[in-house]
Structures are given as C-alpha cells and as structure tokens.
Scaffold this active site. Structure first.
Site, PDB file in Angstrom:
ATOM      1  N   GLU A  67      -1.217  -1.540  -4.681  1.00 35.44           N
ATOM      2  CA  GLU A  67      -2.540  -0.670  -4.764  1.00 35.44           C
ATOM      3  C   GLU A  67      -2.288   0.223  -5.656  1.00 35.44           C
ATOM      4  OE1 GLU A  67      -6.076  -0.506  -1.767  1.00 35.44           O
ATOM      5  OE2 GLU A  67      -4.701   1.024  -1.276  1.00 35.44           O
ATOM      6  N   ASP A 126      -2.578   1.052   6.954  1.00 38.53           N
ATOM      7  CA  ASP A 126      -1.788   1.102   5.565  1.00 38.53           C
ATOM      8  C   ASP A 126      -1.404  -0.542   5.372  1.00 38.53           C
ATOM      9  OD1 ASP A 126      -0.967   4.163   4.963  1.00 38.53           O
ATOM     10  OD2 ASP A 126      -1.308   3.518   7.205  1.00 38.53           O
ATOM     11  N   ASP A 138       0.970  -1.046   0.071  1.00 36.94           N
ATOM     12  CA  ASP A 138      -0.098  -0.161   0.052  1.00 36.94           C
ATOM     13  C   ASP A 138       1.106   1.125   0.045  1.00 36.94           C
ATOM     14  OD1 ASP A 138      -2.324   1.704   0.109  1.00 36.94           O
ATOM     15  OD2 ASP A 138      -2.152   1.726   2.409  1.00 36.94           O
TER      16      ASP A 138
END
Length: 164
Positions: free
Chosen positions: A67, A140, A7
């Site tokens: 992501e 996260d 992330d």
C-alpha cells in the site's frame, strides 16, 4: 498466484499472504510485525527486514503488493514509515519478486466498492471475501490482506501498478 500484501508501518507492519486461483481466495498466513518504540530506528528496520525475508523465503510469493503511503500532516512519521516501506521493497527485490503499489483509495475501491470506505467496512469485507471466522486485527493486518485482494482483482492491469 501467491500474493504477499503489505501495509507498511514502523510500529506495526501488517502482512497477508493469499493464494488466488480460479477466482477463489485461500488465506495462507497473516499477521503483524511489531517493533518497540524503545528500539533505535535502525534496529526496528532490521527486525522488519528479517521477518519479511523469512516470510518471502517460506511462502515464495509470485507478487508483493504494497500500500502506498499517504500522510498529510506529520512529516517525521511519514519519513520513518517511508523507511519501513523501503525495507519491504528491498526484501522483495532481494528475492527478485515482482513489486506492485496501490493507493489506499484503490484498495478500498477493490475490496469494498467505495474508495472512501471506513476501516471497519474494509475489515468486514476482508472477513467475508476470505471466509475468515473474524475480522483480522489489528487494522494493519486487514489492510495488508486488502492490498493482496486488490492486487488479485487488478487482473490484466497489474503492469500499471508495477514498481519500476
């Protein structure tokens, strides 16, 4: 298959490393790479790169799933986070790893079953799916693990998400 989920972020980059075999998950490692806002941006990016380089060298993932970024307002933040994402892609590319991207909607759909799920729902499902004692924090980290789970669940469609 060992998957490194990422992330991206400049202040906090979440990562999660899972092994997916026989339709079962085993968590190998997870955490956050944190950089101080007092550091210059190049130093922060260097810190992120060096830590990701260590993780990739140590765990030798078969795939790196990242992501995709989604920002609708602050373009300055988007640019700096894009740099961090670029550093993550670079670290994976230097190690000649397969790199895949998933939108936040795809990740939530894969983990929760609903693309507009709240962060708490994602955290709770990651806790359940990965058999963790508690939901990973910060967000996260849970998101990075969710990206790894999303990649594992993408099965035969993985080539559609490969970064070209």
């Amino acid at each position: 298959m060992i998957i490194l989920g990422i992330d991206p972020g400049i202040a906090i980059l979440g990562y999660g490393i899972v092994k997916y075999e026989g339709n079962k998950f085993k968590v190998i490692d997870y955490g956050a790479i944190k950089t101080s806002s007092k550091m210059a941006t190049p130093q922060r990016l260097k810190e992120i790169y060096l830590r990701l380089d260590e993780l990739i060298s140590e765990y030798q993932p078969d795939a790196v799933a990242i992501e995709e970024l989604f920002f609708n307002t602050n373009t300055t933040t988007a640019m700096v986070v894009s740099h961090a994402r670029g550093v993550a892609v670079l670290a994976a590319a230097i190690h000649e790893k397969e790199i895949y991207e998933y939108t936040p909607l795809q990740v939530k759909q894969a983990v929760v079953g609903y693309g507009r799920a709240e962060k708490k729902q994602v955290q709770q499902m990651i806790k359940i799916l990965l058999n963790l004692e508690q939901a990973p924090k910060p967000d996260d980290v849970a998101d990075a693990l969710a990206v790894a789970v999303c990649h594992a669940h993408s099965g035969h469609f993985q080539s559609l998400f490969k970064v070209k």
